[in-house]
Enzyme design. Sequence first.
Site, PDB file in Angstrom:
ATOM      1  N   GLU A   1      47.673  71.188  69.434  1.00 63.26           N
ATOM      2  CA  GLU A   1      46.620  70.323  68.897  1.00 63.26           C
ATOM      3  C   GLU A   1      46.687  68.994  69.637  1.00 63.26           C
ATOM      4  O   GLU A   1      47.675  68.703  70.296  1.00 63.26           O
ATOM      5  CB  GLU A   1      46.868  70.018  67.419  1.00 63.26           C
TER       6      GLU A   1
ATOM      7  N   CYS B   1      56.510  67.732  59.033  1.00 69.30           N
ATOM      8  CA  CYS B   1      57.068  68.897  59.737  1.00 69.30           C
ATOM      9  C   CYS B   1      57.917  68.436  60.898  1.00 69.30           C
ATOM     10  O   CYS B   1      58.793  69.164  61.358  1.00 69.30           O
ATOM     11  CB  CYS B   1      55.961  69.836  60.181  1.00 69.30           C
TER      12      CYS B   1
ATOM     13  N   ASN C   1      50.633  66.967  53.101  1.00 68.37           N
ATOM     14  CA  ASN C   1      51.489  65.854  53.525  1.00 68.37           C
ATOM     15  C   ASN C   1      50.809  64.840  54.441  1.00 68.37           C
ATOM     16  O   ASN C   1      51.283  63.720  54.572  1.00 68.37           O
ATOM     17  CB  ASN C   1      52.771  66.373  54.182  1.00 68.37           C
TER      18      ASN C   1
HETATM   19  C1  UN1 Z   1      53.907  62.988  62.871  1.00 72.30           C
HETATM   20  O1  UN1 Z   1      55.100  63.267  62.935  1.00 72.30           O
HETATM   21  O2  UN1 Z   1      53.499  61.859  63.132  1.00 72.30           O
HETATM   22  O3  UN1 Z   1      52.365  68.260  59.015  1.00 72.30           O
HETATM   23  C2  UN1 Z   1      52.858  63.963  62.526  1.00 72.30           C
HETATM   24  C3  UN1 Z   1      53.020  67.560  59.786  1.00 72.30           C
HETATM   25  C4  UN1 Z   1      52.548  67.477  61.212  1.00 72.30           C
HETATM   26  C5  UN1 Z   1      52.168  66.130  61.641  1.00 72.30           C
HETATM   27  C6  UN1 Z   1      53.325  65.265  62.012  1.00 72.30           C
HETATM   28  N1  UN1 Z   1      51.433  68.387  61.375  1.00 72.30           N
HETATM   29  O4  UN1 Z   1      54.007  66.973  59.405  1.00 72.30           O
END
Ligand code: UN1
Length: 478
Positions: A456, A278, A148
Site C-alpha cells: 500500500e 500492526c 486501530n
Molecule cells: C504506522 O505504523 O504508522 O494497522 C501505521 C496498522 C497499520 C498501519 C501502521 N496498517 O497498524
Amino acid sequence: MYGKNLIDGQWRDGNGTTVTHNPSDLNEQVGTYAVADRSMAAQAIESARKAAPRWAAGNIQQRADLLRGVGDAIGARAEEIGLLLSREEGKTRVEGFAEAKRAAQVFYFFAGETLRQNGLFLPGLRDGHNVIVSREPLGVVSLITPWNFPIAVPAWKTAAALAYGNTVVLKPSEFAPGCSVLLARILTEAGLPDGVFNLVMGNGRELGPTLINGADGVSFTGATDTGRAVLQQAALSMTKTQLELGGKNPLVVLDDADLDQAVQIALDGCFFQTGQRCTATSRLIVTRKIHDAFVDALAARVRALRVGHALDEGTQLGPVATAPQLQKDLMFIERANNDGVECVAGGTRVECRTPGLYLAPTLFIGTHNAMHLNQHEVFGPVVGVTRVDDFEEALAVATDHELALTAGICTNDLRTAERFRHGVRAGMVMVNTPTAGVAYHAPFGGRKPSGFGGRELGAGAVEFFTEGKTSYIHHGVI
Ligand code: UN1
C-alpha cells in the site's frame, strides 16, 4: 453522531443499529450506526459497478482537484475528526489529531498520483511494431478496514482507489466506524458522483462474502487469521486481494547503541497508541553488555507513562480500544506470568477517573523467543525482552518468526546496520527509529503471512489498484 450507510448517493438506514462506547469512559455513548445487511452490501457493489465506467473515463485533472479538495476538507476538520477518533477508539488527543492530519496528506499525495500513472514504451521486436504497457483501473474495490487507525487506513485505501480510477465500497470496523462516516460525508460534499464511493457498516462475517466476491479487488487490513479467511473467500471469484496483516516486530538493541535514544525508540514503538499498531515493536532483543542498563532505563520510563482518559491533558497512553482486546492483553500477561518470567513494569489494569479499559504498559524480562508472549501478536502494550549474546544471535532471533512486517535495530555501526537491513526477514526495516510510524509516500507492507498481494501507499499502491495492459501496435513505419 448518527451514521448511515451510503449507497448510490443515498444515506440509508439499515437492518437495525449498533452503538459504540468511549473506551476511556464506558458510560459515554459515542455513536449509533445503521447496520447494513447482505442485500445492502450487494446494492453497494452494484452502485459502484454502475458508477465505474464514467469515473474511470473521467478527466484526471478534475479527479486530482477533487481529491485535493477532500484533503483540504479533512485538514480543515482535523480537530473534529481527531476528537471523534479519540472518543471512539481511545487514542490520545495528540494521536487522534495527528492521524486526521495524516489522512489529509494521504489525499494530497494521491491527488498527485492521479497524474502520474506512468506506463512503459518498448520498441517492438518485429519491424514496424511498438509495445505499450499502460495501466487501467481495477474496477470495483471493497475496502475492509480495522479499528486501530479509523481514519488513516480508510483514507489511504480510498484515496489510492479513487486516484487510480476505481469505485469503492468501504466497510469499516464495527468498533470505530465514526470517522468513516465523516469521510463519506466529506467525499459527498466534495462533489464525488453518486456511487463512486459507498459505505456499508456491519459485521465482517456477514458482509464479507458479498463484498469480496462482488468486487474486482479487495484490500483488507486486520488480523492474520481474518486475512486468511478473506483470501479463501476471494479464491472463489479470483478477486484480486491485498492483505495487510499482523506483526511480531523485533527491535534489536546492540551494545554500541546510544542508550537514551534506544530507550526512547523502544518506548515509542512498543507503547504509543497503546501498542495497537500492526507495526508496534513486540519483541525487544538486547545484547548482553547493554541489557541491564537498557532494561532499567526502559522500565523506569514505562512505569512513568501516564495512562488515562484519552482527552485528558497530559495523558500519554489512552485506554485499550475494545473489551475483547483488553481480555486478550490480560491473557497474554497471565500466560507470561505462568511462564515464570519477571514483570518489571505494569502487569495490571489501572483505575482512572472514569470507568475505562485501562491497562498499565507492561514489560517482561528474561523472555525467550519460543514463549507464548513472543510467538503471537498481542496488539496491546505488553512486550518481552530477550537477552542475546551478540549481533548474530540477535539477527537469528529477530528472523525466527513467521510474521515479517517491520524490524528495527539500534546501533551506531553503519556496517552492522546494513547487515541487519540486508539479512532480516521483514517488509520494512528501521534503523535507529521506531518500528512503527510509517510515511505515506513510501510503500508499506510485510512479507507473508504479514502481508499478501502487494504494497500500500507511495509508489506501491498502483500495483494493486490498477491492472496492466500490454498492447502490441503494428504501425508499419520502418
Ligand atoms: C504506522 O505504523 O504508522 O494497522 C501505521 C496498522 C497499520 C498501519 C501502521 N496498517 O497498524
